[in-house]
Enzyme design. Structure first.
Site, PDB file in Angstrom:
ATOM      1  N   PRO A   1      30.263   6.104   7.238  1.00 41.48           N
ATOM      2  CA  PRO A   1      29.444   6.169   8.453  1.00 41.48           C
ATOM      3  C   PRO A   1      29.444   7.548   9.127  1.00 41.48           C
ATOM      4  O   PRO A   1      30.480   8.189   9.256  1.00 41.48           O
ATOM      5  CB  PRO A   1      30.081   5.117   9.359  1.00 41.48           C
ATOM      6  CG  PRO A   1      30.667   4.127   8.405  1.00 41.48           C
ATOM      7  CD  PRO A   1      31.191   4.965   7.264  1.00 41.48           C
ATOM      8  N   CYS A   2      28.245   7.946   9.555  1.00 41.42           N
ATOM      9  CA  CYS A   2      28.060   9.285  10.114  1.00 41.42           C
ATOM     10  C   CYS A   2      27.827   9.293  11.625  1.00 41.42           C
ATOM     11  O   CYS A   2      27.665  10.361  12.214  1.00 41.42           O
ATOM     12  CB  CYS A   2      26.884   9.978   9.433  1.00 41.42           C
ATOM     13  SG  CYS A   2      25.287   9.200   9.809  1.00 41.42           S
ATOM     14  N   GLN A   3      27.806   8.127  12.266  1.00 38.64           N
ATOM     15  CA  GLN A   3      27.412   8.064  13.670  1.00 38.64           C
ATOM     16  C   GLN A   3      28.213   8.995  14.578  1.00 38.64           C
ATOM     17  O   GLN A   3      27.676   9.546  15.530  1.00 38.64           O
ATOM     18  CB  GLN A   3      27.514   6.634  14.207  1.00 38.64           C
ATOM     19  CG  GLN A   3      26.479   5.698  13.624  1.00 38.64           C
ATOM     20  CD  GLN A   3      26.928   5.029  12.341  1.00 38.64           C
ATOM     21  OE1 GLN A   3      27.798   5.524  11.616  1.00 38.64           O
ATOM     22  NE2 GLN A   3      26.327   3.893  12.036  1.00 38.64           N
TER      23      GLN A   3
ATOM     24  N   ILE B   1      29.699  11.767  13.606  1.00 34.49           N
ATOM     25  CA  ILE B   1      29.638  13.127  13.068  1.00 34.49           C
ATOM     26  C   ILE B   1      28.285  13.770  13.345  1.00 34.49           C
ATOM     27  O   ILE B   1      28.191  14.946  13.663  1.00 34.49           O
ATOM     28  CB  ILE B   1      29.920  13.097  11.544  1.00 34.49           C
ATOM     29  CG1 ILE B   1      31.348  12.613  11.297  1.00 34.49           C
ATOM     30  CG2 ILE B   1      29.690  14.461  10.919  1.00 34.49           C
ATOM     31  CD1 ILE B   1      31.645  12.247   9.853  1.00 34.49           C
TER      32      ILE B   1
END
Length: 181
Positions: free
Chosen positions: A78-80, A82
């Site tokens: 998950p990139c939320q 970053i």
């Protein structure tokens, strides 16, 4: 790092989503043995796109000693936390800290290759952690940011791709070095 012929190599997918990365590998002749995806809708898409793959749910509940071994681990954690569009708390944020399960999977399964994807902001919000974790497992890594426009999309949307492999496998001028030199 070194060349792999696609025949007989197997894929395990973490944070699978709808299986975009895995479909690319499948089209190249690789075989996806299993996928881990938490959300029900993407699980349903995976079942249709890669029907032979076993689908696991919550990555935080997986005992990686019980999943089949694979040659390649794929996935984008998950990139939320970053992303520049997110809260920018970095790899320690509540969602992006799930990287630790990718790290755990690599440590237990010891794949020949880990193919890791994320937003390009990882370069300054957690790449140091990812690389240090991989190094602690004795994995080397190479990475590059690629804009979607480089592959024909009409937008930039940069992604970072990391290829990690056991550091006993090195490639210098095309020669294989298994550490016995």
């Amino acid at each position: 790092p070194h060349t792999m012929k696609n025949e007989q190599y197997t894929i395990g997918s973490l944070f699978s989503g709808i299986g975009g990365i895995e479909l690319g590998f499948e089209q190249a002749g690789f075989n996806t043995k299993w996928c881990i995806e938490y959300e029900p809708f993407p699980q349903a898409v995976l079942k249709k796109r890669i029907p032979s793959a076993k689908i696991y749910g919550d990555i935080t509940q997986i005992d990686f000693r019980t999943v089949p071994e694979v040659d390649i681990l794929t996935g984008g954690f998950p990139c939320q936390d970053i992303s520049d569009a997110g809260n920018k708390s970095g790899i320690e944020g509540s969602r992006s800290s799930l990287w630790k399960y990718y790290f755990k999977a690599i440590g237990i399964l010891r794949p020949r290759i880990a193919f890791i994807e994320n937003v390009s902001a990882l370069a300054h919000r957690g790449l140091d952690v990812v690389l240090a974790d991989l190094a602690s497992l004795r994995y080397d890594a190479e990475w590059h940011c690629v804009p979607a426009s480089a592959v024909g999309a009409l937008h930039k949307r940069e992604r970072i791709f990391i290829i990690a492999y056991p550091n006993s496998i090195r490639s210098d001028n095309g020669n294989h070095n298994d550490g016995q030199n």
